[in-house]
Scaffold this motif. Structure first.
Motif, PDB file in Angstrom:
ATOM      1  N   ALA A 172       0.815  -1.217   0.000  1.00  0.00           N
ATOM      2  CA  ALA A 172       0.000   0.000   0.000  1.00  0.00           C
ATOM      3  C   ALA A 172       0.846   1.263   0.000  1.00  0.00           C
ATOM      4  O   ALA A 172       0.491   2.269  -0.629  1.00  0.00           O
ATOM      5  CB  ALA A 172      -0.934   0.001   1.207  1.00  0.00           C
ATOM      6  N   VAL A 173       1.973   1.224   0.689  1.00  0.00           N
ATOM      7  CA  VAL A 173       2.826   2.421   0.773  1.00  0.00           C
ATOM      8  C   VAL A 173       3.390   2.766  -0.593  1.00  0.00           C
ATOM      9  O   VAL A 173       3.369   3.929  -1.019  1.00  0.00           O
ATOM     10  CB  VAL A 173       3.952   2.213   1.798  1.00  0.00           C
ATOM     11  CG1 VAL A 173       4.921   3.385   1.770  1.00  0.00           C
ATOM     12  CG2 VAL A 173       3.377   2.039   3.190  1.00  0.00           C
ATOM     13  N   THR A 174       3.917   1.773  -1.301  1.00  0.00           N
ATOM     14  CA  THR A 174       4.499   2.068  -2.613  1.00  0.00           C
ATOM     15  C   THR A 174       3.428   2.469  -3.613  1.00  0.00           C
ATOM     16  O   THR A 174       3.668   3.309  -4.489  1.00  0.00           O
ATOM     17  CB  THR A 174       5.311   0.869  -3.134  1.00  0.00           C
ATOM     18  OG1 THR A 174       4.477  -0.294  -3.152  1.00  0.00           O
ATOM     19  CG2 THR A 174       6.514   0.610  -2.251  1.00  0.00           C
ATOM     20  N   LYS A 175       2.227   1.901  -3.502  1.00  0.00           N
ATOM     21  CA  LYS A 175       1.125   2.330  -4.359  1.00  0.00           C
ATOM     22  C   LYS A 175       0.833   3.818  -4.151  1.00  0.00           C
ATOM     23  O   LYS A 175       0.674   4.586  -5.100  1.00  0.00           O
ATOM     24  CB  LYS A 175      -0.139   1.530  -4.045  1.00  0.00           C
ATOM     25  CG  LYS A 175      -0.200   0.133  -4.609  1.00  0.00           C
ATOM     26  CD  LYS A 175      -1.568  -0.458  -4.276  1.00  0.00           C
ATOM     27  CE  LYS A 175      -1.658  -1.909  -4.709  1.00  0.00           C
ATOM     28  NZ  LYS A 175      -2.987  -2.476  -4.366  1.00  0.00           N
ATOM     29  N   LEU A 176       0.744   4.195  -2.872  1.00  0.00           N
ATOM     30  CA  LEU A 176       0.411   5.590  -2.558  1.00  0.00           C
ATOM     31  C   LEU A 176       1.516   6.530  -3.000  1.00  0.00           C
ATOM     32  O   LEU A 176       1.248   7.576  -3.613  1.00  0.00           O
ATOM     33  CB  LEU A 176       0.157   5.738  -1.053  1.00  0.00           C
ATOM     34  CG  LEU A 176      -0.239   7.132  -0.586  1.00  0.00           C
ATOM     35  CD1 LEU A 176      -1.562   7.566  -1.200  1.00  0.00           C
ATOM     36  CD2 LEU A 176      -0.319   7.197   0.936  1.00  0.00           C
ATOM     37  N   VAL A 177       2.761   6.160  -2.718  1.00  0.00           N
ATOM     38  CA  VAL A 177       3.886   7.021  -3.106  1.00  0.00           C
ATOM     39  C   VAL A 177       3.931   7.186  -4.615  1.00  0.00           C
ATOM     40  O   VAL A 177       4.182   8.284  -5.137  1.00  0.00           O
ATOM     41  CB  VAL A 177       5.206   6.448  -2.553  1.00  0.00           C
ATOM     42  CG1 VAL A 177       6.395   7.172  -3.161  1.00  0.00           C
ATOM     43  CG2 VAL A 177       5.235   6.565  -1.037  1.00  0.00           C
ATOM     44  N   GLY A 178       3.684   6.111  -5.358  1.00  0.00           N
ATOM     45  CA  GLY A 178       3.676   6.215  -6.808  1.00  0.00           C
ATOM     46  C   GLY A 178       2.602   7.157  -7.308  1.00  0.00           C
ATOM     47  O   GLY A 178       2.831   7.984  -8.203  1.00  0.00           O
ATOM     48  N   ALA A 179       1.400   7.054  -6.709  1.00  0.00           N
ATOM     49  CA  ALA A 179       0.311   7.937  -7.117  1.00  0.00           C
ATOM     50  C   ALA A 179       0.621   9.391  -6.786  1.00  0.00           C
ATOM     51  O   ALA A 179       0.390  10.299  -7.602  1.00  0.00           O
ATOM     52  CB  ALA A 179      -0.987   7.504  -6.436  1.00  0.00           C
ATOM     53  N   LEU A 180       1.177   9.625  -5.605  1.00  0.00           N
ATOM     54  CA  LEU A 180       1.504  11.001  -5.219  1.00  0.00           C
ATOM     55  C   LEU A 180       2.584  11.577  -6.115  1.00  0.00           C
ATOM     56  O   LEU A 180       2.566  12.767  -6.453  1.00  0.00           O
ATOM     57  CB  LEU A 180       1.950  11.041  -3.756  1.00  0.00           C
ATOM     58  CG  LEU A 180       0.863  10.780  -2.710  1.00  0.00           C
ATOM     59  CD1 LEU A 180       1.467  10.755  -1.316  1.00  0.00           C
ATOM     60  CD2 LEU A 180      -0.236  11.832  -2.787  1.00  0.00           C
ATOM     61  N   HIS A 181       3.539  10.739  -6.519  1.00  0.00           N
ATOM     62  CA  HIS A 181       4.580  11.220  -7.431  1.00  0.00           C
ATOM     63  C   HIS A 181       3.957  11.637  -8.763  1.00  0.00           C
ATOM     64  O   HIS A 181       4.314  12.688  -9.321  1.00  0.00           O
ATOM     65  CB  HIS A 181       5.633  10.145  -7.656  1.00  0.00           C
ATOM     66  CG  HIS A 181       6.667  10.537  -8.667  1.00  0.00           C
ATOM     67  ND1 HIS A 181       7.635  11.483  -8.417  1.00  0.00           N
ATOM     68  CD2 HIS A 181       6.863  10.134  -9.946  1.00  0.00           C
ATOM     69  CE1 HIS A 181       8.390  11.648  -9.479  1.00  0.00           C
ATOM     70  NE2 HIS A 181       7.944  10.834 -10.421  1.00  0.00           N
TER      71      HIS A 181
END
Length: 427
Positions: free
Chosen positions: A215-224
């Motif tokens: 979930a963390v990498t999903k969110l970070v990717g979306a925010l990027h």
């Protein structure tokens, strides 16, 4: 006319700090003061509380021509917090020093309320004037304007236009030859505000093991993707008119096919329009996990979205593409507003300013943030930012609201009161 400086100083001395989340109570004392001044002027005010001590003052001044639609004059009694340790003078002292009146609320926006109180005893308007001095603008308006619009809509019956904060002040800029030009931007639009909570979901697991559903990498990717996205230029009628009229006044070429270049050529005047040629989506908060060696199943973030009039549908459609499978929900949502530029209201504001400053160049502009106009616009009221002030060259007006050492020039206050009285008498 009562002395507007003394009235404003009195209002500043009421600590009406709004800390958000319902944590405010000083509005009641300020409301009683305002109501007393209106009563002294022969006007019958009402104090309406949305919750204990969350007070709003309402009054109607009858016009001489009952066939004309009414005008709403609205301002807020609350202020943001101020830490006295950071200030040159105590923030609730209402002290006059070096030809300025100092204190929290001096420009946001007890100055405006004081102006209206100063000429209320002698005001003889053509149309009905509804006064609304409200609570809670510095939070969500749930105890003030939005509550009144929902629960007491009848009080605004007949009003078709409104004036309030963030417009009509002097903005000194050099023209192409270096000559000082005095712009007076009048707010005719506001970007909408959408605060979003983003939620990414994945598979919980041990931090030492591969996990392609993190979930963390999903969110970070979306925010990027969101942060890297360059939103396109969107010229609303207000922003287009600002560029064209300001460019003409300054002798600067305006090329609407190259808005960024035009804004740069406008120099200091361009700062007024930079936040409003595009939408913005700014990540501001992150939250995930509870232990370093545990991959959480949920990661969340918050996004501050500011959206121009007429662009909401397209913005959210594109944002959903950028977010992918990350969910979004509204924490707060106030759509954008825009009033007519070519209108008798705008013309009357310009005339009132030029009567006091014949060289005034009055231009429309769009506010990057928001005001209580978002509560009253859905009632069919055209809302304008018009709280006139004369400001000297170099005065950091845009740093005053919510800033340290908030202050207003005393002669600027008196100028504003004259302009405002003229406008409300003749409009």
């Amino acid at each position: 006319m009562a002395d507007v400086v003394e009235l404003c100083a009195d209002l500043i001395r009421f600590d009406t700090t709004n800390r958000g989340g319902g944590d405010a109570e000083g509005e009641r004392d300020a409301a009683e003061y305002v109501a007393a001044r209106l009563s002294d002027a022969g006007i019958e005010p009402k104090i309406i509380e949305s919750a204990p001590r969350r007070a709003n003052v309402l009054a109607r001044i009858p016009g001489t021509d009952p066939t004309l639609p009414g005008m709403l004059v609205q301002g807020h009694l609350d202020v943001v917090p101020a830490d006295a340790a950071d200030w040159t003078v105590p923030p609730f002292s209402g002290e006059v020093r070096d030809d300025y009146l100092w204190g929290r609320g001096a420009v946001d926006m007890k100055d405006f309320i004081a102006m209206v109180l100063s000429f209320a005893p002698t005001l003889r308007p053509r149309r009905d004037i509804v006064l609304a001095f409200v609570a809670d603008e510095e939070d969500k308006g749930e105890y003030g304007a939005h509550w009144l619009a929902a629960e007491h809509r009848d009080l605004f019956e007949g009003c078709v236009a409104s004036i309030s904060e963030s417009g009509g002040y002097t903005y000194h800029v050099p023209d192409a030859s270096g000559r000082d030009v005095r712009l007076y931007p009048v707010g005719t639009a506001e970007r909408g505000t959408a605060h979003l909570r983003l939620t990414a979901r994945g598979r919980a697991g041990h931090g030492s093991r591969p996990n392609d559903d993190n979930a963390v990498t999903k969110l970070v990717g979306a925010l990027h993707r969101v942060a890297a996205h360059r939103w396109p230029v969107n010229l609303t009628p207000t922003v287009r008119a600002f560029l064209e009229r300001t460019g003409q006044a300054l002798g600067v070429p305006v090329d609407l096919s190259d808005v960024d270049g035009t804004v740069a050529r406008l120099g200091p005047a361009g700062a007024l329009v930079v936040p409003t040629v595009r939408n913005s989506t700014t990540p501001t908060m992150l939250n995930a996990g509870y232990k370093v060696n545990v991959i959480p199943s949920i990661a969340t973030a918050q996004l501050d979205v500011r959206v121009l009039p007429g662009t909401e549908e397209a913005l959210f459609a594109e944002l959903d593409v950028l977010l992918g499978d990350v969910e979004r929900e509204f924490v707060a949502h106030q759509p954008p507003v825009e009033a007519r530029i070519d209108s008798p209201w705008f013309d009357a504001m310009a005339d009132a300013l030029r009567a006091e400053d014949p060289e005034a160049v009055v231009v429309p502009y769009c506010m990057g943030g928001g005001t209580d106009a978002k509560a009253f616009s859905p009632l069919g009221i055209d809302c304008y930012g018009f709280a006139p002030l004369y400001l000297p060259p170099g005065f950091p007006y845009r740093a005053m609201a919510h800033g340290v050492d908030e202050r207003v020039p005393v002669e600027g206050l008196r100028f504003g009161a004259r302009v405002l009285e003229r406008f409300l008498t003749t409009c």
